[in-house]
Structures are given as C-alpha cells and as structure tokens.
Scaffold this active site. Structure first.
Site, PDB file in Angstrom:
ATOM      1  N   ASP A  85       0.824  -1.196   0.000  1.00 53.38           N
ATOM      2  CA  ASP A  85       0.000   0.000   0.000  1.00 53.38           C
ATOM      3  C   ASP A  85       0.863   1.254   0.000  1.00 53.38           C
ATOM      4  O   ASP A  85       0.930   1.999   0.968  1.00 53.38           O
ATOM      5  CB  ASP A  85      -0.943  -0.037   1.205  1.00 53.38           C
ATOM      6  CG  ASP A  85      -1.772  -1.315   1.186  1.00 53.38           C
ATOM      7  OD1 ASP A  85      -2.387  -1.569   0.150  1.00 53.38           O
ATOM      8  OD2 ASP A  85      -1.778  -2.043   2.175  1.00 53.38           O
ATOM      9  N   THR A  86       1.530   1.442  -1.104  1.00 51.11           N
ATOM     10  CA  THR A  86       2.451   2.547  -1.320  1.00 51.11           C
ATOM     11  C   THR A  86       2.356   2.892  -2.793  1.00 51.11           C
ATOM     12  O   THR A  86       1.952   2.067  -3.588  1.00 51.11           O
ATOM     13  CB  THR A  86       3.891   2.102  -0.978  1.00 51.11           C
ATOM     14  OG1 THR A  86       3.945   1.744   0.402  1.00 51.11           O
ATOM     15  CG2 THR A  86       4.906   3.190  -1.259  1.00 51.11           C
ATOM     16  N   VAL A  87       2.720   4.110  -3.166  1.00 49.89           N
ATOM     17  CA  VAL A  87       2.804   4.423  -4.591  1.00 49.89           C
ATOM     18  C   VAL A  87       4.211   4.898  -4.918  1.00 49.89           C
ATOM     19  O   VAL A  87       4.794   5.706  -4.208  1.00 49.89           O
ATOM     20  CB  VAL A  87       1.777   5.481  -5.039  1.00 49.89           C
ATOM     21  CG1 VAL A  87       0.377   4.916  -5.010  1.00 49.89           C
ATOM     22  CG2 VAL A  87       1.868   6.742  -4.209  1.00 49.89           C
TER      23      VAL A  87
END
Length: 576
Positions: free
Chosen positions: A374-376
């Site tokens: 859950d990171t961009v």
C-alpha cells in the site's frame, strides 16, 4: 514478448490479472511520467507542459495520486525522493518522513498493553505526516522555478472537486478497507461513497481534500502544520488515546540527506536514500551478489537462465540482507547506523561466504517485519534530462484509516515500524523517525543517468529493486523488466487486526507468482525454501514498479524508454 497466459481467462479475476502483460515500451524525447494511475500521469504531464521540470511534475503526480489512489498514499503519509540534476550530474535525496510524538515512548506503549509493535489501527501509530512538507520542499529545492506550489497542486485540486472514476485494482483495495474506514473515526464518510467503498468506474469527489490542498497552495507548509488542519489531526488522535500535540506538527521539518550508493559489477551505480529508509537492504544484497560471483560461489548471474532455480536461489539468499537492515536501520539522529561498514567489500565478502549455492542457510535468518503493497512509486523525467524518483505511502493501506474532521485524508500508521524493545536501535522514542520501508532508486553509468526506477510494496521494495535492475542489465526492456515474474520473501499482506509483530517473519516463506513452472518450485523446495504460490489479486504483494531508462540516440539526442507495472492500474506516457 511473451503472450497472455490464456489459462487464466476463465478465472473470476478481472482481465488485468492475466499475466504476463503485452504492454509495449513507451518512448519519448521530452518529458516522461510513469505512475500507477493514468489521471496522475496526466497531472504530471500538465506541469511539464507548463514549463515545470521533473521535480515539479513529480509533486503534481504525488498529489493527484492522493485523489486517484487514496488506499495507498496521501497528504496524511510520508514521502521520499531522489533528484538527478542533468546540469550538475549530482543526485540529491529528500527524506520526508515524520517523527513520533514527543510524549510517546515504550513505557507509555506498554501501559496500553501493546506487544512488540504498535497495532496497525491504533492512533498511537500515527507519526507526523511528512508528505505536505516534502511536496513544498521538493518544488522549492529541486523545481524549475517556473511554476508555483499552487500551480503544481491545481490538477489534484481539480480532480478532487470534479471527481475521479475509481480504477479496478484500487476499488478492490478500497472494499477490503471499508470496515476499517467506518470504524476508525466519526468521519469515515469523507472517504466513502454513500457510506460504502466505491466500485470500479464509480465517480468519487473529495471536496474536503480539495480544501486541504488549497490551504497548502495558499499558505505553504504552515497551511498544513499549523491552523485548522493541524488542530483536526491532534483532536482526532487525542480522542483515541494518542499523545500527539500541536507542537509535534509545528516542529516538523523535511531533511535533505546525502544518498548512499553501491556500484554493481563495476558498471552501474545504484543510489538509495539513507537510513531511516531500508534502501541499504538493496545495496547490501547487490554487494553480496557481486562478492558471490567474485569468489566463485556462483557463476555469472546474467549468464544464468532467468527464473531458473539456481538464479532465484542466489537472489533469495542475498536478500536475506534483511537480517542486517532489520537490526541496524533506524533514525541516525538517535543512533549511528554503520552504513560504510555494512557496504564495505570485507563485510559483504564475509556475508557472501555464508551462502550455500545449493541450499538455503537458515542460520542467517532473523527479523520479523510485515509486508504491505500500500504505497505508490512513480518516476518523472523531463526534456532537460533531469529525473525525479519519488515514493509516498500511508504504510498499511489507508494507514490507520482515521480521517481528521473536514480534511479528506487518512492518517498514516508508520509508527508500526518501531520496535517496543529496550536497547533495540529502532526502539520507539519520542520525536524519532521509525524504520521506513518506502525507497525510491536511481542508477547511473558513470555520472550519466541510466535508470529512474522503483518498486513499491513494503518490504518487497529492496527485493524489487534488485530483481528489476538485474532484469534490465540482462537486456530486458523497461517494460519487460517489470513484467517479468518476481518473488517476495514475505509473510504476506498485513492483517489490520494484528500488530506488525504478529503478522509473520520476513524470512520464513518465499512467495512466487504462479507463472513460475512447478518444476522450478519443486527444485527450490528441495533446496530448503518454503515455497508459496500467489495469483490474481494476491500478486499485489510483489509490488508495483515504474521504470524510465535513458537511452542515448545515435544522433546525440537522448530518448526516454519507460515501462509501467501490469500489477497496477497505471501507465507511462510521454510529453509532446
């Protein structure tokens, strides 16, 4: 390039889950943006067209991703970036991670009954969000000077006010987090559509987030760290037993740091942000692989068949470098991190000698982090040859899923990265930055830019950096390099009902995508690996990468060649 695996066509997963992809490399002679959301990619291109450089456009992408992909990132989280200046040939690093509240310590956490980590959804896991300051400081320190903070944030504000249609993979993540959003604060409706998670294609508007962005656009960093937004953050955290105060927010500062680096095979130098980030894990792993080849423990990696048992085994064993980084990586302002020693030839050679090329060695296995994709991560380059490798994150999905009233964003849970163990270098202390998973990367040949790249996804990130880099070095195109099947030493995705400690051991199981042949997996099991296979949405644990490669044309001009991960919703696009 490989064709689609049609064996998966009748599966209930959406078509984007078919593997491998049939995307082509995207080429361009001006700017290039590669991100996990098409609307965010367009936001970056808009700023490039206005005369902004790679750094300016990166912030536009970052803010737009808060609107288009809030399950992964936002102004309530942290950010890091590496910037390559084509004129000076220098690489600068920015650490935009926040610190723990001054009054939070191990003793207080123990009184609350926590184990070895702060639970993922407890608001004591909220560290000061660093993204807002990172945006402003990136523009002011690395930007072109031709666009203002307000102009850079305008595309994201427009998206938030007009609404965005929700993408497929992102909708799936949103649905998984629906209950957490409803339970985390009284303000869950600010992140829901008619009280529920939106489905693919449904339009969601974020008027309160647009209002937050406008305050940063008008007042700069003070618009976030002082006044209405800061008060809303503190009110919410304190209402749930947290100890953050207005002073914690007001004191926040971005840190400009010297990148750390390692030159692999005397050919390509890889740059990472230094601790408190985990980028050193990738560098140690590359150094171990180098030493294994130099000592004759393994033959040339690039001469091995890609994804063969021997090739995968060598990479997996080298990436047990987590056993070092999980102990040493911490906030260097609190305790010295021996970066130079960890990257020394002597130390790397000693670690390489522990590796058996035919069997896994359990004696070097320690550490127990959790994995979260859950990171961009995204990459931006411009017509002048500059590059900005940028990453931001809420940590676990929507972070704590708690929304400060009237602000339109969720607060991160990065404090879960602390260890509640007296004497541990990464022990929780007031005003300290935790072990950080998010890491951008750059690579050069000599002083010329070679790659601006990264792979988002918790503890997958250094593993992805190594795997994708080696793919490019063996001749894969940027797109093929991210298409190729990956492995992940990981316990899987985080369970929001558990503490980070309870979620598993980073070094126990090894997960492989289902395109890896069964005979290869069987051989790896014989070598002692605990093999697990993932498919469909579970492939998200392999991270989602973006790659932009600089290629020098025969005419003397350069060309950008870009790839975007098929495990995400986005794409790469060139400026015209």
């Amino acid at each position: 390039m490989s064709s689609i695996n049609w064996n998966m066509v009748d599966q209930p997963e959406p078509c984007f889950q078919r593997f491998p992809s049939r995307r082509s490399v995207v080429y361009g002679t001006k700017g290039m943006v590669s991100s996990s959301q098409p609307l965010a990619t367009e936001a970056g291109l808009e700023i490039l067209r206005k005369g902004g450089n790679a750094a300016d456009a990166a912030v536009a992408v970052s803010a737009a991703l808060n609107v288009a992909e809030p399950s992964c990132c936002g102004i309530g989280g942290d950010a890091f970036c590496l910037f390559y200046n084509a004129k000076t040939k220098e690489i600068k690093a920015l650490n935009g991670s926040g610190r723990s509240p001054a009054k939070l310590n191990v003793e207080y956490a123990r009184k609350l009954g926590f184990g070895n980590r702060i639970p993922l959804l407890d608001l004591n896991a909220v560290t000061v969000p660093g993204a807002a300051a990172a945006w402003v400081d990136t523009i002011e320190s690395f930007g072109s000077g031709k666009v203002t903070v307000a102009e850079v944030l305008e595309p994201a504000i427009r998206l938030a006010e007009e609404g965005v249609p929700v993408s497929e993979i992102h909708s799936f993540a949103w649905q998984k987090a629906e209950k957490a959003i409803k339970d985390a604060s009284p303000n869950g409706d600010e992140m829901l559509l008619n009280g529920r998670a939106p489905l693919p294609g449904e339009i969601v508007m974020f008027p309160n987030l647009a209002r937050t962005f406008r305050e940063v656009a008008k007042y700069g960093k003070e618009g976030f760290y002082k006044g209405r937004i800061a008060q809303a953050i503190v009110d919410l955290i304190q209402s749930k037993g947290g100890v953050m105060e207005l002073e914690d927010l007001a004191k926040h500062e971005t840190t400009f740091v010297e990148p750390i680096k390692y030159t692999y095979a005397n050919e390509v130098t890889v740059y990472e942000c230094p601790p408190n980030g985990q980028g050193i894990t990738a560098l140690i792993a590359l150094g171990i692989l180098d030493s294994m080849q130099e000592q004759g423990i393994i033959p040339s990696l690039l001469g091995m068949k890609h994804s063969s048992p021997e090739y995968l085994h060598a990479l997996i064993e080298a990436l047990r470098a987590f056993s070092d980084s999980q102990w040493y990586v911490t906030d260097p302002s609190f305790k010295n991190v021996p970066v130079e020693q960890l990257l020394s030839k002597e130390y790397l050679a000693s670690r390489a000698k522990l590796i058996d090329p035919k069997r896994t060695n359990p004696n070097v296995v320690h550490g127990n982090p959790v994995n979260s994709s859950d990171t961009v991560y995204f990459s931006v380059t411009d017509q002048w040859g500059n590059a900005c490798s940028f990453i931001q994150s809420n940590y676990g999905g929507f972070g704590t899923a708690a929304i400060p009233k009237g602000c339109g964003f969720t607060l991160q849970n990065r404090g879960c990265g602390f260890v509640l163990q007296e004497g541990h270098p990464n022990m929780l202390e007031g005003g300290k930055r935790p072990y950080h998973t998010i890491i951008p990367a750059l690579a050069t040949r000599g002083d010329e830019l070679f790659l601006s790249y990264g792979v988002m996804g918790g503890y997958m990130q250094p593993q992805g950096h190594v795997q994708v880099l080696l793919n490019v070095l063996r001749g894969f195109t940027p797109q093929a390099a991210v298409d190729a099947p990956r492995f992940c030493i990981s316990p899987g995705l985080p369970d929001h009902t558990k503490s980070a400690q309870d979620a598993g051991d980073i070094n126990s199981d090894v997960y492989f995508e289902d395109i890896i042949p069964e005979e290869t997996l069987s051989k790896l099991r014989e070598m002692g690996h605990k093999v697990q296979v993932v498919s469909g949405f579970s492939r998200g644990m392999m991270g989602r990468g973006q790659v932009i490669q600089k290629i020098n044309d025969a005419s003397g001009r350069f060309v950008w060649a870009a790839g975007s991960d098929p495990r995400a919703d986005g794409h790469a696009a060139p400026q015209i």
